[in-house]
Design a protein around this motif. Structure first.
Motif, PDB file in Angstrom:
ATOM      1  N   ALA A 245       0.877  -1.176   0.000  1.00  0.00           N
ATOM      2  CA  ALA A 245       0.000   0.000   0.000  1.00  0.00           C
ATOM      3  C   ALA A 245       0.906   1.214   0.000  1.00  0.00           C
ATOM      4  O   ALA A 245       2.129   1.074  -0.013  1.00  0.00           O
ATOM      5  CB  ALA A 245      -0.895   0.012   1.233  1.00  0.00           C
ATOM      6  N   CYS A 246       0.322   2.381   0.016  1.00  0.00           N
ATOM      7  CA  CYS A 246       1.144   3.588   0.023  1.00  0.00           C
ATOM      8  C   CYS A 246       2.036   3.601   1.248  1.00  0.00           C
ATOM      9  O   CYS A 246       1.625   3.245   2.340  1.00  0.00           O
ATOM     10  CB  CYS A 246       0.260   4.825   0.010  1.00  0.00           C
ATOM     11  SG  CYS A 246       1.196   6.348   0.216  1.00  0.00           S
ATOM     12  N   ASN A 247       3.286   4.011   1.065  1.00  0.00           N
ATOM     13  CA  ASN A 247       4.234   4.019   2.173  1.00  0.00           C
ATOM     14  C   ASN A 247       4.302   5.350   2.903  1.00  0.00           C
ATOM     15  O   ASN A 247       5.057   5.496   3.847  1.00  0.00           O
ATOM     16  CB  ASN A 247       5.626   3.666   1.644  1.00  0.00           C
ATOM     17  CG  ASN A 247       5.708   2.207   1.300  1.00  0.00           C
ATOM     18  OD1 ASN A 247       5.103   1.379   1.969  1.00  0.00           O
ATOM     19  ND2 ASN A 247       6.430   1.882   0.251  1.00  0.00           N
ATOM     20  N   HIS A 248       3.552   6.298   2.472  1.00  0.00           N
ATOM     21  CA  HIS A 248       3.523   7.615   3.115  1.00  0.00           C
ATOM     22  C   HIS A 248       4.938   8.141   3.363  1.00  0.00           C
ATOM     23  O   HIS A 248       5.332   8.401   4.502  1.00  0.00           O
ATOM     24  CB  HIS A 248       2.703   7.563   4.402  1.00  0.00           C
ATOM     25  CG  HIS A 248       1.286   7.156   4.143  1.00  0.00           C
ATOM     26  ND1 HIS A 248       0.330   8.054   3.748  1.00  0.00           N
ATOM     27  CD2 HIS A 248       0.677   5.944   4.148  1.00  0.00           C
ATOM     28  CE1 HIS A 248      -0.818   7.418   3.543  1.00  0.00           C
ATOM     29  NE2 HIS A 248      -0.629   6.131   3.774  1.00  0.00           N
ATOM     30  N   CYS A 249       5.648   8.273   2.270  1.00  0.00           N
ATOM     31  CA  CYS A 249       7.042   8.718   2.326  1.00  0.00           C
ATOM     32  C   CYS A 249       7.189  10.013   3.123  1.00  0.00           C
ATOM     33  O   CYS A 249       6.316  10.868   3.097  1.00  0.00           O
ATOM     34  CB  CYS A 249       7.556   8.990   0.910  1.00  0.00           C
ATOM     35  SG  CYS A 249       7.291   7.639  -0.220  1.00  0.00           S
ATOM     36  N   ASN A 250       8.328  10.125   3.780  1.00  0.00           N
ATOM     37  CA  ASN A 250       8.603  11.364   4.511  1.00  0.00           C
ATOM     38  C   ASN A 250       8.658  12.558   3.576  1.00  0.00           C
ATOM     39  O   ASN A 250       8.246  13.661   3.920  1.00  0.00           O
ATOM     40  CB  ASN A 250       9.951  11.257   5.229  1.00  0.00           C
ATOM     41  CG  ASN A 250       9.858  10.333   6.411  1.00  0.00           C
ATOM     42  OD1 ASN A 250       8.770   9.905   6.778  1.00  0.00           O
ATOM     43  ND2 ASN A 250      10.997  10.021   6.996  1.00  0.00           N
TER      44      ASN A 250
ATOM     45  N   SER B  40       5.904   9.353 -10.937  1.00  0.00           N
ATOM     46  CA  SER B  40       6.989   9.656 -10.012  1.00  0.00           C
ATOM     47  C   SER B  40       7.082   8.729  -8.811  1.00  0.00           C
ATOM     48  O   SER B  40       8.162   8.553  -8.267  1.00  0.00           O
ATOM     49  CB  SER B  40       6.836  11.090  -9.509  1.00  0.00           C
ATOM     50  OG  SER B  40       6.793  11.958 -10.599  1.00  0.00           O
ATOM     51  N   CYS B  41       5.978   8.175  -8.359  1.00  0.00           N
ATOM     52  CA  CYS B  41       6.032   7.346  -7.152  1.00  0.00           C
ATOM     53  C   CYS B  41       6.951   6.150  -7.381  1.00  0.00           C
ATOM     54  O   CYS B  41       6.735   5.354  -8.282  1.00  0.00           O
ATOM     55  CB  CYS B  41       4.641   6.852  -6.778  1.00  0.00           C
ATOM     56  SG  CYS B  41       4.683   5.583  -5.492  1.00  0.00           S
ATOM     57  N   PRO B  42       7.994   6.023  -6.572  1.00  0.00           N
ATOM     58  CA  PRO B  42       8.940   4.917  -6.795  1.00  0.00           C
ATOM     59  C   PRO B  42       8.309   3.548  -6.536  1.00  0.00           C
ATOM     60  O   PRO B  42       8.852   2.534  -6.972  1.00  0.00           O
ATOM     61  CB  PRO B  42      10.073   5.205  -5.818  1.00  0.00           C
ATOM     62  CG  PRO B  42       9.545   6.191  -4.850  1.00  0.00           C
ATOM     63  CD  PRO B  42       8.411   6.908  -5.496  1.00  0.00           C
TER      64      PRO B  42
HETATM   65  S1  SF4 Z   1       5.491   8.501  -3.397  1.00  0.00           S
HETATM   66 FE1  SF4 Z   1       3.481   9.012  -2.616  1.00  0.00          FE
HETATM   67  S2  SF4 Z   1       2.121   7.401  -3.330  1.00  0.00           S
HETATM   68 FE2  SF4 Z   1       4.193   6.654  -3.540  1.00  0.00          FE
HETATM   69  S3  SF4 Z   1       4.559   5.526  -1.649  1.00  0.00           S
HETATM   70 FE3  SF4 Z   1       5.363   7.608  -1.343  1.00  0.00          FE
HETATM   71  S4  SF4 Z   1       3.662   8.715  -0.431  1.00  0.00           S
HETATM   72 FE4  SF4 Z   1       2.795   6.818  -1.284  1.00  0.00          FE
END
Ligand code: SF4
Ligand code: SF4
Lengths: 289, 427
Positions: A101-106, A143-145
């Motif tokens: 699921a989404c990792n909620h990147c910093n 863009s989302c890795p």
């Molecule tokens: S880039 Fe955005 S959508 Fe992708 S994992 Fe990170 S927070 Fe979630």
């Protein structure tokens, strides 16, 4: 993301084509992990693959309930009607589960790619998508890795679908539904810093059971969702080649050179113009007179 | 305007609105059919979603319309900033005859290709969000590119407007807009530099998804460099076709200078392509990419870099050395293919390269893509047939220019005498 002075100076240095100068201007990047974000810890060794999280999420947000079950060798993906999936992998220690699921990147790539700020990193940590802003350009998906945002290709009024860590529930002081409903306590919700402590403690107290790393602690500059497991993450389908740099950093040099180009380029062109065109005209005039 | 003039103007417009030239040529028929089909496809697209006509997927979010029409098409519009740079900034009057056609081509390219961007937006009715300022995503590359598209379209329009005024005889307006030219040219060059490279920068964060042979942190610079010779190659092809199609009505200057201009352009192409090739090699070495070379991807990469960059570069070189215009034209066509390959490689073919299945667009996507191009060509032709793009400006323009240069000379003379007086008094 504010354009802070240090970074700006750094870009100035780089654009001035003296990389050495840029280095001396800039100091090591500030680690975003000192900010207090909330996150989720997923312990793969505890997950039993019951899909309670999937079901809870689908019920909460009105998506169809899961019809397939995790099976080794079969990759299930999140999609426009599914925000979280549990997959099963054949690993060196037998069948194991992994959440996706989404990792909620910093420092999320999706939010920095979004030209309307529809994707937004909230102060508390969740990365949310806002329907009223989004124009559906899908650069967040590019863009989302982790390839997380999903798009409703078959709707005339399409939306982006991705986990938002139950942002509204968090505002009311509750936990995300997946965490709330996990019977095996494989999911923990809390401050990211505390979650890292917990993860470390688990690894240290059972060093033979765990693989000695926390996925998400440093990956892509740190993520809100953290993973621990008993086998190397690669065996569980996580990408280990993403690097520790936060993704918006890849754009920085370009973005900081924009104002410079807009200021210096015209000045330079004007200079050229007066040297070539006006100079020539003057010469002609002088010859004529 | 009194009534008589008014009706005169109306008559003029009515006359000009009538199609010029034969209607039922093969090109017209094919393009009309394509455009009609595209309209039908677009109705489906807007009623049942992008997925109903295109092959874009969750893994490859951008389909042909963005990757081909926008990202590739805009590279070809790069000719305008190069040619205006040479004429207005460096004062190379030699290239003056091709300025108008190049600028017109670019203006239309931006209008239609930015239009293609709208077709691909999932929620196009929200497109004003990043423009009216209730939600500026200033850290977004696409935000920048979108704004630059808009501003650059404005600049190109102003650059082209004097031609329009010559068509409908707006003398004072012509003078005003012509006086803006230098300013907008400078502004336009700065904008072009940024958005041509910005189109590459859109992919900077897609690092893990693009094959390492095509991804590098230098994509923006490579995109900018390649837009120079992409644009010029297109100008070469455009002028070649232009000579064939509109040759009869062309001004003497336009006709007689053609060969010379083509050869000089090929020289600039050689140089810029060589710089680009050199950069590509550096990037390749910098990325330590040797291990990929003997894979299938490596061969494909070599086809692009050797076959469609180095080879046409050499053709251009021989073309202008031996004054062989045929070589120049072949070089230009190969370069255009090479640019299409390069842009599609980055955005589609080597994007998500680890997927097992190859990705192909649907026929419907292709039809719409071509319809956009046909539409651009049709409008281009319609304008060229009416406005003095290739033909000579009306006589009043020439007169006005002469008058102006006389007054300028006059002023200069006065200025000089004044200066001399001042010198005398200073002594
Ligand atoms: S880039 Fe955005 S959508 Fe992708 S994992 Fe990170 S927070 Fe979630
Ligand atoms: S699709 Fe929507 S959320 Fe994603 S980048 Fe575009 S505007 Fe932002």
């Amino acid at each position: 993301m504010s354009v802070d002075r240090r970074n700006f100076l750094k870009a100035l240095g780089i654009a001035g084509s003296t990389l050495a100068m840029g280095k001396s201007f800039g100091s090591p990047p500030v680690s975003k992990s000192d900010t207090e974000f909330f996150g989720i810890l997923y312990d793969s060794t505890l997950c039993v693959g019951c899909q309670a999280c999937e079901t809870a999420c689908a019920e909460k947000y009105g998506f169809p309930l899961p019809e397939t079950v995790p099976a080794a060798g079969e990759l299930r993906e999140t999609n426009e009607a599914r925000r979280v999936v549990i997959n099963c992998y054949n690993t060196s220690k037998g069948e194991m589960y992994m959440r996706r699921a989404c990792n909620h990147c910093n420092n999320p790539a999706c939010a920095s790619a979004c030209l309307t700020k529809a994707m937004l990193k909230t102060d508390g940590g969740p990365v949310i998508w806002r329907e009223e802003k989004c124009m559906g350009c899908r650069s967040c998906m590019i863009s989302c890795p982790f390839d997380i945002p999903k798009f409703e290709y078959n709707s005339p009024n399409p939306k982006i679908n991705k986990c938002r860590m139950c942002y509204e529930l968090l505002l009311e002081g509750e936990k995300p539904v997946c965490v709330e409903n996990c019977p095996a306590e494989a999911l923990l919700f809390g401050k990211r810093r505390d979650l890292i402590e917990i993860a470390r403690t688990r690894i240290y107290s059972e060093p033979d059971k765990y693989y000695h790393e926390i996925y998400g602690e440093n990956e892509v500059g740190g993520t809100g969702v953290l993973y621990i497991s008993s086998v190397p993450f690669k065996e569980l389908g996580l990408r280990t080649d993403l690097g520790n740099k936060s993704y918006p950093e890849y754009n920085k040099t370009f973005l900081y050179s924009v104002p410079l180009v807009l200021i210096l380029w015209p000045a330079f062109l004007l200079g050229l113009h007066s040297a070539f065109v006006q100079g020539k005209n003057k010469k002609q005039k002088e010859e004529e007179s | 305007m009194n009534r008589e003039e008014n009706t005169g103007f109306l008559k003029f417009i009515m006359y000009e609105l009538k199609p010029k030239g034969k209607l039922l040529t093969p090109f017209n028929i094919i393009s009309m059919i394509t455009i009609l089909a595209a309209v039908v496809i677009l109705v489906i697209r807007f009623t049942s979603g992008l997925g109903s006509v295109g092959h874009a997927s969750q893994e490859r979010p951008w389909g042909l319309w963005i990757n081909f029409n926008v990202i590739t098409g805009v590279a070809f519009a790069g000719g305008a900033f190069v040619v205006t740079f040479m004429v207005y900034i460096l004062g190379l009057e030699k290239y003056r005859p091709i300025v108008r056609a190049t600028v017109l081509y670019a203006l239309l390219a931006y209008i239609f290709y930015a239009g293609a961007l709208l077709l691909d937006l999932g929620r196009p009715w929200k497109v004003i969000n990043p423009i009216i300022g209730n939600s500026f995503g200033i850290s977004s590359v696409l935000f920048l590119v979108a704004w630059h598209f808009l501003l650059y379209m404005g600049s190109l329009f102003i650059e082209f407007f004097p031609t329009v005024t010559e068509w409908i005889s707006l003398k004072p307006q012509r003078r005003f807009f012509a006086s803006l030219t230098l300013g907008v040219v400078i502004f336009g060059i700065a904008l072009s530099t940024l958005h041509q490279s910005g189109l590459g920068a859109l992919f900077l964060m897609a690092k893990p998804k693009i094959h390492p042979l095509w991804y590098s942190e230098f994509i923006p610079i490579l995109f900018f460099l390649s837009s120079i010779f992409a644009g010029l190659s297109l100008v070469i092809v455009l002028e070649t076709i232009g000579q064939r199609v509109f040759g009869k009505n062309m001004s003497f200057l336009n006709k007689s200078s053609h060969r010379d201009i083509m050869l000089s352009l090929s020289r600039i192409c050689t140089i810029s392509m060589f710089v680009y090739f050199f950069m590509t090699v550096l990037v390749f070495l910098h990325g330590k990419n040797f291990q990929y070379l003997n894979t299938l991807w490596g061969s494909w990469y070599l086809v692009e870099v050797l076959g469609f960059v180095l080879f046409p570069c050499i053709l251009f070189l021989f073309g202008y050395r031996r004054l062989n215009i045929k070589l120049v034209r072949i070089g230009a066509v190969l370069t255009i293919i090479g640019i299409i390959l390069n842009r599609l490689n980055i955005s589609t073919i080597a994007y998500h390269w680890y997927d097992s299945a190859l990705h192909f667009p649907t026929w419907m996507e292709i039809v719409v893509s071509f319809a956009v191009i046909f539409l651009q060509i049709l409008v281009f032709r319609a304008i060229v047939r009416r406005m003095p793009v290739y033909t000579e400006s009306p006589s009043w323009v020439v007169e006005e220019k002469q008058i102006r240069s006389i007054t300028v000379k006059d002023k200069l003379f006065k200025l000089n005498t004044r200066r001399e007086k001042w010198k005398v008094s200073a002594e």
